[in-house]
Write a protein that holds these residues in place. Structure first.
Motif, short mmCIF file in Angstrom:
data_model
loop_
_atom_site.label_atom_id
_atom_site.label_comp_id
_atom_site.label_asym_id
_atom_site.label_seq_id
_atom_site.Cartn_x
_atom_site.Cartn_y
_atom_site.Cartn_z
N ALA A 108 -6.76 48.85 0.51
CA ALA A 108 -5.92 49.50 1.53
C ALA A 108 -6.71 49.87 2.78
CB ALA A 108 -5.22 50.74 0.95
N LEU A 109 -7.71 49.06 3.14
CA LEU A 109 -8.46 49.32 4.36
C LEU A 109 -7.64 48.92 5.58
CD1 LEU A 109 -12.03 47.97 3.42
CD2 LEU A 109 -11.09 50.27 3.12
N LEU A 110 -7.79 49.66 6.65
CA LEU A 110 -7.11 49.32 7.90
C LEU A 110 -7.89 48.19 8.58
CD1 LEU A 110 -6.32 52.92 9.20
CD2 LEU A 110 -4.88 51.40 7.81
N PRO A 111 -7.27 47.02 8.78
CA PRO A 111 -8.01 45.84 9.25
C PRO A 111 -8.55 45.97 10.67
CG PRO A 111 -5.65 45.37 9.17
CD PRO A 111 -5.85 46.70 8.51
N TRP A 112 -7.99 46.86 11.47
CA TRP A 112 -8.45 47.03 12.84
C TRP A 112 -9.59 48.06 12.95
CZ3 TRP A 112 -3.65 48.44 11.01
CH2 TRP A 112 -3.40 49.82 10.92
N ARG A 113 -9.99 48.63 11.82
CA ARG A 113 -11.09 49.59 11.82
C ARG A 113 -12.31 48.98 11.12
NH1 ARG A 113 -10.59 55.68 11.51
NH2 ARG A 113 -8.85 56.20 12.85
N THR A 114 -13.49 49.32 11.60
CA THR A 114 -14.71 48.91 10.92
C THR A 114 -14.84 49.66 9.60
OG1 THR A 114 -16.03 50.64 11.97
CG2 THR A 114 -15.87 48.50 13.14
N ALA A 115 -15.82 49.22 8.79
CA ALA A 115 -16.07 49.92 7.53
C ALA A 115 -16.32 51.40 7.77
CB ALA A 115 -17.25 49.28 6.81
N ARG A 116 -17.16 51.71 8.75
CA ARG A 116 -17.46 53.11 9.02
C ARG A 116 -16.23 53.88 9.45
NH1 ARG A 116 -18.85 56.07 13.50
NH2 ARG A 116 -19.16 54.26 14.84
N LYS A 117 -15.43 53.29 10.31
CA LYS A 117 -14.23 53.97 10.80
C LYS A 117 -13.19 54.16 9.68
CE LYS A 117 -15.06 54.85 15.15
NZ LYS A 117 -15.04 56.25 15.65
N ASN A 118 -13.14 53.22 8.73
CA ASN A 118 -12.26 53.41 7.58
C ASN A 118 -12.71 54.59 6.74
OD1 ASN A 118 -9.92 51.48 6.77
ND2 ASN A 118 -11.38 50.14 7.80
N VAL A 119 -14.02 54.70 6.55
CA VAL A 119 -14.55 55.81 5.76
C VAL A 119 -14.33 57.14 6.47
CG1 VAL A 119 -16.67 56.79 4.78
CG2 VAL A 119 -16.24 54.34 4.60
N GLU A 120 -14.34 57.11 7.78
CA GLU A 120 -14.15 58.34 8.55
C GLU A 120 -12.71 58.86 8.52
OE1 GLU A 120 -15.55 58.30 12.54
OE2 GLU A 120 -17.46 57.36 12.04
N LEU A 121 -11.77 58.01 8.13
CA LEU A 121 -10.35 58.38 8.24
C LEU A 121 -10.00 59.71 7.56
CD1 LEU A 121 -7.60 57.53 9.36
CD2 LEU A 121 -7.23 56.23 7.26
N PRO A 122 -10.37 59.93 6.27
CA PRO A 122 -10.02 61.22 5.66
C PRO A 122 -10.75 62.39 6.29
CG PRO A 122 -11.47 59.97 4.21
CD PRO A 122 -11.06 59.04 5.32
N LEU A 123 -11.87 62.12 6.95
CA LEU A 123 -12.61 63.19 7.62
C LEU A 123 -11.91 63.59 8.92
CD1 LEU A 123 -16.23 61.80 7.08
CD2 LEU A 123 -14.85 63.25 5.56
N GLU A 124 -11.29 62.60 9.57
CA GLU A 124 -10.50 62.90 10.77
C GLU A 124 -9.33 63.83 10.42
OE1 GLU A 124 -9.23 59.36 12.74
OE2 GLU A 124 -11.22 58.44 12.68
N THR A 125 -8.67 63.55 9.30
CA THR A 125 -7.52 64.38 8.91
C THR A 125 -7.94 65.80 8.55
OG1 THR A 125 -7.62 63.72 6.57
CG2 THR A 125 -6.30 62.34 8.04
#
Length: 292
Positions: A108-125
């Protein structure tokens, strides 16, 4: 390997299911007119009692339709039981719960985000600032063996790498409870063993510490359940119910020995014993009631 697997004790459970029954009402039939539509009930869970202590690794294993994912969704606060009680730390599971990490079978990775940006997603929330997010993302990507892959996108990663990113994303906010719904099911055998080893290595780092995470791990794979967990809870379908709750008496730490453990007599005996409880859930057969 000298430390025994965690078993039951007198400690108050972190997670409790008490006489839980879950019924889903399904709409179907009719002629297209809403007034003519019929409904039927699907009993997903019946009479489920289960206690899990903080820091335990518990695997729920059984055929499709036995309510394993429903139980995870209850712990995540996404589903309330039709009857009975589900408690987390003595209270109904809240929604949202920032202390829970939920990992699925597909990345369920977001294809427009890099690996790092995908990992950052729950931290943004959770409101982490940009610098702190980036630092933590790099840290957990390194932890799962993906140092140097931070800037790659989903299509540039193998399936195993994608699951590593998904695992890093789940671990990034450092939740104390991990809900894992067949996280390694889509992988080939070699990659699966590698990811199992990596995950267990991370979990066992805090084996004798209060920092050890509580894991509820759903799988169809009985061998995977025995290999990883402290306890294996065998579930049967129609309706979903618990047939067996077995402490796995294999020593820890196991991460560096998973390949060898699978060929030990102790592992084979435990797997065989639990398989007998699962036989009614194999294929399309309806499970027989199990006496308690």
């Amino acid at each position: 390997m000298t430390t025994p697997a965690t078993g039951a004790s007198a400690a108050a459970p972190l997670i409790s299911f008490t006489d839980v029954r879950q019924v889903f009402r399904l709409q179907g039939g009719g002629t297209g007119d809403p007034a003519s539509a019929t409904s039927r009930e699907l009993v997903a869970l019946e009479g489920v009692d289960l206690d899990i202590e903080a820091g335990q690794f518990v695997a729920l294993v059984g055929a499709s339709g036995c309510g394993k994912t429903t139980m995870l969704n209850m712990l995540a606060g996404l589903v309330a039981p039709s009857e009975g009680q589900v408690s987390l730390g003595g209270a109904p599971p809240p929604l949202p719960n920032m202390d829970i990490g939920y990992m699925f079978a597909r990345d369920a990775l977001l294809p427009w985000r890099t690996a790092r940006k995908n990992v950052e997603l729950p931290l943004e929330t959770r409101g982490w600032d940009r610098a702190r997010r980036a630092e933590r993302a790099r840290e957990v990507l390194d932890l799962v063996g993906l140092a140097g892959r931070e800037s790659q996108f989903r299509l540039q990663l193998s399936q195993g790498m994608r699951q590593r990113v998904a695992l890093a994303r789940t671990l990034a906010p450092n939740p104390s409870i991990l809900l894992m719904d067949e996280p390694f099911a889509a992988l080939d055998a070699r990659t699966k063993l590698t990811l199992q080893t990596e995950f267990l290595r991370i979990w066992e780092q805090h084996q004798d510490s209060e920092r050890r995470k509580t894991v509820v791990f759903v799988t169809h794979d009985l061998q995977e359940a025995v290999l990883l967990a402290d306890r294996v809870v065998v579930m049967l379908p129609a309706p979903g119910r618990i047939a067996e709750d077995r402490v796995v008496d294999l020593p820890r730490p196991r991460a560096e020995h998973l390949g060898d453990i699978q060929f030990t007599d102790q592992f084979k005996r435990t797997t065989h014993d639990l398989f007998e409880r699962l036989e009614g859930a194999i294929g399309d057969r309806v499970a027989r009631p199990v006496a308690k």
